[in-house]
Design a protein around this motif. Structure first.
Motif, PDB file in Angstrom:
ATOM      1  N   UNK A 123      29.329  45.296  30.510  1.00 33.34           N
ATOM      2  CA  UNK A 123      28.652  44.297  31.337  1.00 33.34           C
ATOM      3  C   UNK A 123      29.198  42.920  30.962  1.00 33.34           C
ATOM      4  N   UNK A 124      29.425  42.059  31.951  1.00 30.99           N
ATOM      5  CA  UNK A 124      29.879  40.700  31.690  1.00 30.99           C
ATOM      6  C   UNK A 124      28.813  39.724  32.191  1.00 30.99           C
ATOM      7  N   UNK A 125      28.629  38.651  31.459  1.00 33.06           N
ATOM      8  CA  UNK A 125      27.576  37.691  31.792  1.00 33.06           C
ATOM      9  C   UNK A 125      27.931  36.334  31.196  1.00 33.06           C
ATOM     10  N   UNK A 159      34.352  40.428  46.809  1.00 29.75           N
ATOM     11  CA  UNK A 159      35.606  41.160  46.972  1.00 29.75           C
ATOM     12  C   UNK A 159      36.643  40.591  46.020  1.00 29.75           C
ATOM     13  N   UNK A 160      37.139  41.426  45.127  1.00 28.79           N
ATOM     14  CA  UNK A 160      38.202  41.007  44.236  1.00 28.79           C
ATOM     15  C   UNK A 160      37.711  40.632  42.851  1.00 28.79           C
ATOM     16  N   UNK A 161      38.639  40.708  41.902  1.00 30.33           N
ATOM     17  CA  UNK A 161      38.316  40.446  40.503  1.00 30.33           C
ATOM     18  C   UNK A 161      37.976  38.979  40.274  1.00 30.33           C
ATOM     19  N   UNK A 162      38.764  38.086  40.897  1.00 33.30           N
ATOM     20  CA  UNK A 162      38.530  36.664  40.684  1.00 33.30           C
ATOM     21  C   UNK A 162      37.165  36.237  41.216  1.00 33.30           C
ATOM     22  N   UNK A 163      36.775  36.785  42.361  1.00 36.72           N
ATOM     23  CA  UNK A 163      35.459  36.466  42.919  1.00 36.72           C
ATOM     24  C   UNK A 163      34.351  36.958  42.008  1.00 36.72           C
ATOM     25  N   UNK A 164      34.546  38.123  41.388  1.00 39.36           N
ATOM     26  CA  UNK A 164      33.566  38.632  40.440  1.00 39.36           C
ATOM     27  C   UNK A 164      33.413  37.678  39.263  1.00 39.36           C
ATOM     28  N   UNK A 165      34.533  37.262  38.715  1.00 42.85           N
ATOM     29  CA  UNK A 165      34.500  36.330  37.583  1.00 42.85           C
ATOM     30  C   UNK A 165      33.762  35.051  37.932  1.00 42.85           C
ATOM     31  N   UNK A 173      24.796  39.729  36.605  1.00 40.70           N
ATOM     32  CA  UNK A 173      25.622  40.449  35.638  1.00 40.70           C
ATOM     33  C   UNK A 173      26.652  41.285  36.391  1.00 40.70           C
ATOM     34  N   UNK A 174      27.882  41.306  35.906  1.00 44.17           N
ATOM     35  CA  UNK A 174      28.937  42.109  36.523  1.00 44.17           C
ATOM     36  C   UNK A 174      29.434  43.175  35.563  1.00 44.17           C
ATOM     37  N   UNK A 175      30.469  43.894  35.979  1.00 49.69           N
ATOM     38  CA  UNK A 175      31.038  44.956  35.154  1.00 49.69           C
ATOM     39  C   UNK A 175      32.553  44.835  35.187  1.00 49.69           C
ATOM     40  N   UNK A 176      33.185  45.012  34.031  1.00 47.03           N
ATOM     41  CA  UNK A 176      34.633  44.855  33.952  1.00 47.03           C
ATOM     42  C   UNK A 176      35.205  45.744  32.863  1.00 47.03           C
ATOM     43  N   UNK A 177      36.532  45.862  32.874  1.00 45.25           N
ATOM     44  CA  UNK A 177      37.265  46.654  31.894  1.00 45.25           C
ATOM     45  C   UNK A 177      37.496  45.848  30.615  1.00 45.25           C
ATOM     46  N   UNK A 204      29.900  35.607  38.413  1.00 46.63           N
ATOM     47  CA  UNK A 204      29.185  35.806  37.149  1.00 46.63           C
ATOM     48  C   UNK A 204      29.130  34.494  36.372  1.00 46.63           C
ATOM     49  N   UNK A 205      30.223  33.768  36.326  1.00 44.55           N
ATOM     50  CA  UNK A 205      30.250  32.494  35.605  1.00 44.55           C
ATOM     51  C   UNK A 205      29.266  31.500  36.197  1.00 44.55           C
TER      52      UNK A 205
END
Length: 308
Positions: free
Chosen positions: A170-172, A227-233, A242-246, A236-237
């Protein structure tokens, strides 16, 4: 009538050397072997190509007429040999790779950069993004996926294997209360009480998380979808949830975010898959790239290979 290249090359060597024995030495073949090839060629053509003249030979009208064709054949074969040498030395060729965005951005780019630096003459084609069901798997040399492909959907000459395993977390934001408390992990019941930022529906990470939540007998909440990794980052920022990442992706990009382990104490893992041609169907470029890929891997796994 079927004329073989060896017969025409034997005729050409004898014609240019002006003798059967000298022609055989040029070809590094025995004189009886060359004589047999000449007899077969003349038998197929139905007329003589040369006549004995002293210790050598003299071409007939038919032999003179055939000579330029034989020379063009030799030139073509030399071009093929040159082409083959360039392919073997990776001075010519192509490498076509399809991969999901996450795999391409965080697991492949460094390997591709090293391959490109070592073999600049190889044309690289990289397709990134979701891999639709209609994608022609056989049109690509290598495919990297976030989920296993049904074996029946693989072309006959391709095989699938588990490539590597990575942990999902989980990323936060760093100012989140859980981070301030010094927490290192969170259970699903706690996560699902928070707003969640989800990747798009075809994201492999999202599907793996959804499967884990369902396995726990819980229902996922869908607060925000990007949509997309950058949008997730960015979401969350900004504190949207809360998001999820590798883990490996986070190690490489150094996002200004905190992470918590899921499903403590074991964690949540996902497997990435590689689809590649069987050994006998691999081009030189594919073989060399795979050697480079596996020699540099930090977290390869012994997975199950699925042949079609």
């Amino acid at each position: 009538m079927k004329i073989h290249a060896e017969e025409l090359l034997a005729f050409l060597a004898v014609a240019e050397a002006e003798g059967v024995g000298r022609g055989a030495r040029m070809l590094q073949r025995s004189q009886p072997t060359v004589s047999e090839r000449l007899r077969a060629l003349q038998l197929n053509l139905g007329e003589p190509l040369y006549q004995r003249s002293g210790r050598g030979i003299k071409l007939t009208a038919a032999g003179e007429s055939l000579l330029p064709y034989a020379r063009r054949l030799r030139e073509s074969l030399e071009e093929v040999e040159s082409w083959s040498a360039r392919r073997q030395n990776l001075q010519e060729g192509s490498l076509r790779i399809a991969a999901t965005n996450t795999v391409a951005n965080y697991f492949l780019m460094e390997h591709l950069a090293r391959f490109r630096s070592a073999y600049p003459s190889i044309q690289l084609q990289l397709k990134t993004g979701p891999l639709p069901d209609a994608l022609s798997l056989g049109s690509w040399d290598l495919l990297f996926t976030e989920e296993q492909i049904v074996a029946d959907h693989l072309p006959q000459h391709m095989e699938q294997e588990a490539w590597r395993e990575d942990e999902l977390v989980a990323i936060l934001p760093r100012d989140h209360p859980w981070v301030q408390e010094g927490r290192q992990s969170a259970r699903w019941e706690e996560i699902l009480q928070q707003p969640i930022v989800w990747r798009e529906a075809h994201s492999g990470i999202r599907r793996r998380v959804e499967a884990a939540i369902a396995h726990a007998g819980l229902c996922a909440r869908y607060s925000v979808e990007v949509t997309g990794v950058e949008a997730l980052r960015d979401a969350v920022a900004a504190g949207l949830g809360i998001g999820f990442a590798s883990v490996e992706a986070l190690d490489k990009v150094r996002w200004p975010l905190a992470s918590l382990r899921l499903e403590p104490p074991r964690g949540l893992f996902w497997t990435l898959f590689l689809i590649r041609p069987q050994t006998d169907f691999q081009s030189r470029a594919v073989r060399v790239f795979l050697q480079l890929l596996f020699s540099e891997e930090k977290h390869p796994i012994e997975g199950t290979r699925t042949d079609s």
